[in-house]
Write an enzyme that holds these catalytic residues in place. Structure first.
Site, mmCIF file in Angstrom:
data_model
loop_
_atom_site.group_PDB
_atom_site.id
_atom_site.type_symbol
_atom_site.label_atom_id
_atom_site.label_comp_id
_atom_site.label_asym_id
_atom_site.label_seq_id
_atom_site.Cartn_x
_atom_site.Cartn_y
_atom_site.Cartn_z
ATOM 1 N N GLU A 194 50.017 74.449 29.809
ATOM 2 C CA GLU A 194 49.706 75.748 30.218
ATOM 3 C C GLU A 194 48.613 76.060 29.139
ATOM 4 O O GLU A 194 48.432 77.417 28.453
ATOM 5 C CB GLU A 194 51.006 76.577 30.155
ATOM 6 C CG GLU A 194 51.712 76.409 31.108
ATOM 7 C CD GLU A 194 53.026 77.259 30.964
ATOM 8 O OE1 GLU A 194 53.774 77.804 31.908
ATOM 9 O OE2 GLU A 194 53.639 77.576 29.606
HETATM 10 C C1 TNX Z 1 57.148 76.769 31.726
HETATM 11 S S1 TNX Z 1 57.598 73.944 31.306
HETATM 12 C C2 TNX Z 1 56.860 76.351 30.154
HETATM 13 C C3 TNX Z 1 57.373 76.867 28.911
HETATM 14 C C4 TNX Z 1 58.418 78.133 29.516
HETATM 15 C C5 TNX Z 1 58.903 77.607 30.822
HETATM 16 C C6 TNX Z 1 59.952 78.719 30.985
HETATM 17 C C7 TNX Z 1 56.366 73.866 30.230
HETATM 18 C C8 TNX Z 1 55.826 72.829 29.875
HETATM 19 N N1 TNX Z 1 56.062 75.325 29.778
HETATM 20 O O1 TNX Z 1 56.500 77.432 27.909
HETATM 21 O O2 TNX Z 1 59.066 78.272 28.311
HETATM 22 O O3 TNX Z 1 58.040 77.519 31.675
HETATM 23 O O4 TNX Z 1 60.808 78.291 32.217
#
Ligand code: TNX
Length: 682
Positions: free
Chosen positions: A365
């Site tokens: 992300e």
């Molecule tokens: C996505 S899964 C994220 C996390 C969040 C999560 C909440 C991932 C690699 N990144 O930063 O905590 O969703 O469900």
């Protein structure tokens, strides 16, 4: 003697074997010394072993006051851990000895041929015998042996029951080498003691990796010192925890509880690693890069360069703390020397305190980074981070976004959670393996259903209970990514809405146990109905151990009972504490004399299912006086965030004369449990 091979009979007889006869089988013989073939639920083994042969008409192993564990020095630590569990719950001495021959009452743990992590285990009237090629295999066998004994074996205080197993021969080995759970302590901190408690329970189900998400936007949880800084490095690393150890989520908690703050000193971290290691769990720390870095930017002025997500000014030298659940906005500057200096120093210290071969570098992300610099720049930046990891003698884990980074190589792993699956074959072509954590059926921070008071819904909504998390094959998710490309599975527990051990365990269990079986048991041997029937006997084990979990309505929870020996004084009215009932999914009626399932689907906690439609007890005191009603008290009432804790059975009585009395707790379902009260003269 009839035998039955589990592997071939699983579908037909799994339900029968798994459930046993829940009520009748919980009863124990009137004479506590008599050898009866009783376990709460024969063969409710989770994860399901590769091969189980049950000798239907033979007696199994019985642990008795004189039982010992006979082993060799190499397996002694494993034997001691088992002995600890057995001593606490049985009150027996259970010495561990490294010489002499094992007797029929002993548990023998010895070296012998077995596949990696595998073992064989025989329980019979001539003893319990474990062989494994490594201490790790032996440890796995001891977890299976615990599950062959009654659930009360998990009790932290001594109880009395028939400590017998069915007669079985088991041989076992895992499907995947990597069976993980991730815990996010960045959004909300958990103390070392909280974490160890959960690690201990995970180990009982043969989870062998715990991935610790120790840094994110909201907080930084691992001490980094200034020792060993590179020449010219002006960063004060102690600020990471002195500043960002004090921040956490500020929203999203149940009844608005803020995220917990705190951090691990390096000594705390080492002690967590050692604790996990003794249970054959490898700790994999994650520093999420280059995004999810607001806590680093909040603590370290040098990182706040013009190319980062926050540019330092006189008024605001560091990025403001951000306790929201926003993602994708923060990032380090790929063009600043300070970024790489920082990354190298942090990863060098982390590598030094992490004996395992893996460091996780995140990569997920980095939306604003990619928007500003493009995907190629992302890949080269993450590639240089991988270069640092490799130069430290470690391999790198990263979320699936890192699949096309230039440095990725064999030993590294990409963790698939969501998004573009077409990049995964590039990573595996470069020699990396895949960890499967598909969000929709792996994310432990998702609500079980719309009534779950904490949790998110983005990855899974509607019903996200253990059957959904169990019932998929990680080798069938992405074309070309099969068993050979997959190192294993991992279930992540993010903490935007989760506060502390008890809430974390509520989200983790039982879904992580479904995952444990997915990681361990061959796909051809897995069946969700069969798993559900075995899980119904795991619930009371979690209860006895004091672990919290969601006592889902998808399992009909078993409710075994054990007694406790009491003492008192003659001619004094006393409340005697006589029994322990482990009954997930139940509530106690107002008068304290009845336990039944919590069927109120209108409640926030939803309905549940228990083998007890209703249980009352009467206590016959063993002194010729009339029986009286037993009273139930739960250590923890079932509510929206807790399963029912261990239920004590008490009764009020006055013994007239000193002596040793054997009484009986009789259940309205027919079970009978003997207890002993020692009465001293007044
Ligand atoms: C996505 S899964 C994220 C996390 C969040 C999560 C909440 C991932 C690699 N990144 O930063 O905590 O969703 O469900």
């Amino acid at each position: 003697m009839s035998t039955c091979r589990w592997s071939s009979y699983a579908l037909t007889f799994g339900l029968v074997l798994g459930l046993g006869t829940p009520v009748a089988s919980a009863a124990i013989a009137d004479d506590p010394g008599a050898e009866a073939q009783t376990a709460d639920s024969p063969l409710a083994l989770v994860p399901k072993p590769s091969s189980v042969e049950v000798k239907q008409n033979s007696r199994g192993y019985t642990l008795s006051p004189g039982s010992r564990i006979v082993t060799s020095n190499a397996y002694r630590p494993v034997a001691e851990l088992l002995a600890q569990t057995l001593r606490r719950s049985t009150g027996y001495r259970v010495p561990v000895v490294t010489s002499g021959r094992a007797r029929a009452s002993d548990i023998a743990i010895s070296r012998g041929d077995a596949p990696s992590e595998g073992y064989s285990l025989t329980a019979s009237s001539s003893g319990a015998k474990i062989t494994a090629a490594t201490p790790e295999g032996a440890f796995n066998a001891t977890q299976t042996l615990r599950q062959l004994l009654p659930a009360a074996v998990e009790s932290p205080t001594s109880v009395r029951t028939q400590w017998s197993t069915p007669a079985v021969t088991i041989s076992d080995a895992p499907r995947f080498a990597y069976r993980g759970v991730m815990i996010d302590v960045a959004r909300s901190f958990q103390t070392p003691a909280e974490l160890k408690n959960t690690i201990n329970t995970l180990a009982a189900y043969k989870i062998n990796r715990v991935h610790l998400h120790v840094a994110d936007d909201q907080g930084w949880r691992i001490q980094i010192t200034n020792s060993g800084k590179a020449a010219g490095d002006t960063i004060d690393y102690s600020r990471l925890t002195s500043v960002s150890g004090k921040t956490a989520m500020t929203e999203g908690g149940y009844q608005n509880e803020a995220g917990h703050t705190g951090f691990y000193t390096q000594d705390d971290y080492r002690s967590i690693v050692r604790y996990a290691q003794s249970r054959f769990i490898q700790i994999i720390p994650e520093i999420d890069l280059p995004g999810h870095t607001n806590a680093a930017l909040h603590a370290i002025p040098e990182l706040n360069t013009a190319g980062s997500s926050h540019t330092s000014t006189a008024q605001e030298p560091t990025a403001p703390a951000n306790g929201t659940g926003n993602v994708g906005y923060s990032y380090l500057d790929p063009d600043s020397a300070a970024s790489m200096t920082f990354i190298r120093h942090v990863l060098t210290q982390l590598a030094a305190i992490t004996p395992g071969n893996l460091l996780h570098v995140g990569g997920d992300e980095s939306h604003d980074f990619v928007a500003r610099y493009g995907k190629d720049r992302f890949n080269t930046f993450v590639g240089s981070v991988l270069g640092v990891v490799h130069s430290l003698g470690k391999s790198a884990d990263g979320w699936n976004e890192i699949s096309r980074t230039p440095e990725i190589t064999s030993g590294d792993q990409v963790q698939y959670w969501a998004g573009d699956t077409s990049t995964l074959p590039d990573a595996t072509a470069a020699g990396a393996k895949v960890i499967m954590s598909r969000g929709s059926s792996s994310y432990l921070d998702m609500k079980y259903n719309s009534k779950t008071p904490i949790g998110l819904t983005w990855a899974c909504s509607g019903i996200c209970d253990f059957p959904q998390y169990y019932n998929w094959d990680p080798a069938k998710v992405v074309n070309g990514i099969g068993d050979a490309e997959i190192s294993g599975v991992e279930a992540p527990m993010w903490s935007e809405t989760v506060r502390g051990q008890s809430q974390a365990q509520f989200m983790i269990f039982p879904r992580a146990i479904a995952f444990a079986e997915m990681g361990w048991t061959a796909q051809s041997q897995r069946d969700v109905g069969d798993f559900t029937s075995r899980l119904s006997a795991v619930g009371p084990r979690l209860t006895a151990a004091g672990a919290n979990f969601y006592d889902s309505p998808y399992a009909t929870w078993q409710a075994p009972i054990a007694s406790t020996d009491a003492s008192g004084v003659a001619r004094r009215q006393t409340t005697y504490d006589l029994g322990r009932l482990f009954a997930p999914g139940t509530v106690i009626a107002d008068n304290g004399q009845q336990v039944g399932p919590d069927t109120n689907a209108g409640d926030a906690d939803g309905a549940s299912a228990s083998v007890l439609t209703s249980l009352r007890t009467t206590i016959s005191w063993g002194d010729g006086t009339p029986s009286t009603a037993g009273t139930f008290t739960a250590a923890q009432a079932r509510d929206a965030l807790h399963s029912t804790g261990t239920i004590s059975v008490t009764g009020q009585h006055t013994y007239q004369k000193p002596g040793r009395y054997t009484g009986t707790i009789s259940g309205s379902d027919g079970r009978q449990v003997p207890f002993t009260v020692t009465v001293r003269p007044r």
